[in-house]
Design a protein around this motif. Structure first.
Motif, PDB file in Angstrom:
ATOM      1  N   ALA A 111       1.638  -5.698   1.268  1.00 14.97           N
ATOM      2  CA  ALA A 111       2.820  -4.846   1.139  1.00 14.97           C
ATOM      3  C   ALA A 111       3.795  -5.175   2.255  1.00 14.97           C
ATOM      4  CB  ALA A 111       2.435  -3.374   1.191  1.00 14.97           C
ATOM      5  N   ARG A 150       5.810  -6.122   8.215  1.00 15.63           N
ATOM      6  CA  ARG A 150       7.177  -5.626   8.270  1.00 15.63           C
ATOM      7  C   ARG A 150       8.132  -6.742   7.897  1.00 15.63           C
ATOM      8  NH1 ARG A 150       7.068  -3.062  13.078  1.00 15.63           N
ATOM      9  NH2 ARG A 150       6.253  -1.234  12.039  1.00 15.63           N
ATOM     10  N   GLU A 192       7.053  -4.017   4.033  1.00 10.73           N
ATOM     11  CA  GLU A 192       7.863  -2.801   4.169  1.00 10.73           C
ATOM     12  C   GLU A 192       8.960  -3.015   5.207  1.00 10.73           C
ATOM     13  OE1 GLU A 192       7.347  -0.410   2.115  1.00 10.73           O
ATOM     14  OE2 GLU A 192       5.247  -0.591   1.511  1.00 10.73           O
ATOM     15  N   THR A 193      10.097  -2.366   4.996  1.00 10.66           N
ATOM     16  CA  THR A 193      11.197  -2.473   5.957  1.00 10.66           C
ATOM     17  C   THR A 193      11.166  -1.338   6.986  1.00 10.66           C
ATOM     18  OG1 THR A 193      12.608  -1.314   4.388  1.00 10.66           O
ATOM     19  CG2 THR A 193      12.791  -3.719   4.432  1.00 10.66           C
ATOM     20  N   GLU A 194      10.264  -0.371   6.802  1.00 11.64           N
ATOM     21  CA  GLU A 194      10.172   0.787   7.712  1.00 11.64           C
ATOM     22  C   GLU A 194       9.889   0.325   9.153  1.00 11.64           C
ATOM     23  OE1 GLU A 194      10.578   4.216   7.267  1.00 11.64           O
ATOM     24  OE2 GLU A 194      10.339   4.070   9.447  1.00 11.64           O
ATOM     25  N   LEU A 253      -0.505  -5.127   5.413  1.00 10.11           N
ATOM     26  CA  LEU A 253       0.857  -4.605   5.583  1.00 10.11           C
ATOM     27  C   LEU A 253       1.636  -5.488   6.530  1.00 10.11           C
ATOM     28  CD1 LEU A 253       0.340  -0.827   6.451  1.00 10.11           C
ATOM     29  CD2 LEU A 253       1.855  -1.701   4.669  1.00 10.11           C
ATOM     30  N   LEU A 313       3.178   4.850   4.767  1.00  8.86           N
ATOM     31  CA  LEU A 313       3.551   4.170   3.516  1.00  8.86           C
ATOM     32  C   LEU A 313       2.408   3.293   3.018  1.00  8.86           C
ATOM     33  CD1 LEU A 313       7.223   2.954   4.225  1.00  8.86           C
ATOM     34  CD2 LEU A 313       6.487   4.669   2.546  1.00  8.86           C
ATOM     35  N   GLY A 314       1.750   2.608   3.963  1.00  7.32           N
ATOM     36  CA  GLY A 314       0.632   1.728   3.620  1.00  7.32           C
ATOM     37  C   GLY A 314      -0.542   2.517   3.068  1.00  7.32           C
ATOM     38  N   LYS A 334       0.202   3.615  -0.307  1.00  2.00           N
ATOM     39  CA  LYS A 334       0.195   2.494  -1.245  1.00  2.00           C
ATOM     40  C   LYS A 334      -1.217   2.078  -1.613  1.00  2.00           C
ATOM     41  CE  LYS A 334       3.778  -0.090  -1.471  1.00  2.00           C
ATOM     42  NZ  LYS A 334       4.876  -0.999  -1.154  1.00  2.00           N
ATOM     43  N   GLU A 339       5.269   5.943  10.315  1.00  6.18           N
ATOM     44  CA  GLU A 339       5.793   6.027   8.963  1.00  6.18           C
ATOM     45  C   GLU A 339       5.390   4.777   8.143  1.00  6.18           C
ATOM     46  OE1 GLU A 339       6.887   8.488   7.478  1.00  6.18           O
ATOM     47  OE2 GLU A 339       7.794   7.577   5.686  1.00  6.18           O
ATOM     48  N   PHE A 340       5.404   3.641   8.818  1.00  5.07           N
ATOM     49  CA  PHE A 340       4.991   2.362   8.229  1.00  5.07           C
ATOM     50  C   PHE A 340       3.522   2.460   7.768  1.00  5.07           C
ATOM     51  CE2 PHE A 340       3.116  -1.879   9.373  1.00  5.07           C
ATOM     52  CZ  PHE A 340       3.842  -2.699   8.537  1.00  5.07           C
TER      53      PHE A 340
END
Ligand code: CTP
Ligand code: CA
Length: 224
Positions: free
Chosen positions: A151, A181, A153-155, A179, A164-165, A168, A160-161
């Motif tokens: 995954a 970035r 992610e731009t977070e 994960l 999200l993981g 997911k 928070e990152f």
């Protein structure tokens, strides 16, 4: 080129790796795509082969050359990727979905080039959702097969990152989620990568940064 001698600890294992980014056709000359270069997936394939695995690389529009000694299956769209992954996954011990799969595809593909003079000043595209290949594999997984998702992610906030993981991996049902970035200048066409790997419980089981080859080594260590 790998600078270190690799252990042969994946000998006899069959690993399917998808890499690159899918393209969804709009017409015969245009597509909707993404910025995945395929470098991390190719690095995984390269290191897995060096460690003795037999590797099938399902290559979606790679910007880099596929390594020697892997079986390469070229695909372009998410639908093609799904059919080849599903077939290859049947005999595999491990499936790693490193490819960036288009979430949506154009509902209609124009049979000939879309012409400006037939469109006016605005053009609307209607997109429909693609099937989730990873979730499909995870839902029908066997006890003796490991399924790994990625995954990007731009977070930027770490908590928070991770949240999200965790959300997911719960949604996908895969065994591990890698994960990383990404941003306008981070993650894609570069040699380096920085990852956090979560297990099904949402716990961090590995954290690594460095070249895509060294990061690949950390991911493969989890399998061993
Ligand atoms: N994936 C997949 N099929 C799809 C979309 C994604 O198999 N149709 C896989 C990717 O290869 C990756 C993982 O699912 O291993 C996570 O992809 P990601 O785009 O981060 O997840 P999504 O569920 O699509 O969520 P988002 O809305 O964040 O894009
Ligand atoms: Ca997505």
């Amino acid at each position: 080129a790998m600078l270190t001698v690799q252990p042969r600890d994946l000998t006899g294992r069959s690993i399917v790796i998808s890499a690159g980014g899918t393209r969804e056709a709009l017409d015969p000359v245009r597509f909707i795509g993404n910025r995945s270069s395929g470098r991390q997936g190719v690095a995984l394939a390269e290191v897995a082969v060096a460690r003795g695995a037999s590797v099938t690389l399902i290559a979606a529009n790679l910007e880099v050359a596929a390594p020697a000694s892997v079986t390469v299956r070229q695909v372009s769209s998410a639908a093609e990727l799904k059919s080849v992954v599903d077939e290859a996954a049947r005999g595999a011990d491990v499936v790693i979905m490193a490819a960036a799969v288009a979430d949506y595809r154009p509902e209609d593909v124009a049979p000939s080039k879309i012409k400006k003079d037939q469109q006016g000043d605005e053009l609307s595209l209607r997109l429909v959702k693609n099937p989730d290949i990873l979730a499909g594999l995870a839902a029908t997984n066997r006890a003796d097969r490991v399924v790994i998702g990625f995954a990007a992610e731009t977070e930027t906030d770490r908590e928070e990152f991770l949240r999200l993981g965790r959300e997911k991996i719960a949604r996908k049902g895969c065994d591990y989620l890698v994960l990383n970035r990404v941003g306008w200048s981070e993650g894609f066409a570069t040699d380096g990568n920085s990852i956090v790997v979560l297990d099904r419980a949402g716990d961090i089981v590995s954290e690594a940064s460095g070249s895509k080859a060294s990061v690949a080594g950390h991911i493969l260590d989890l399998l061993v």
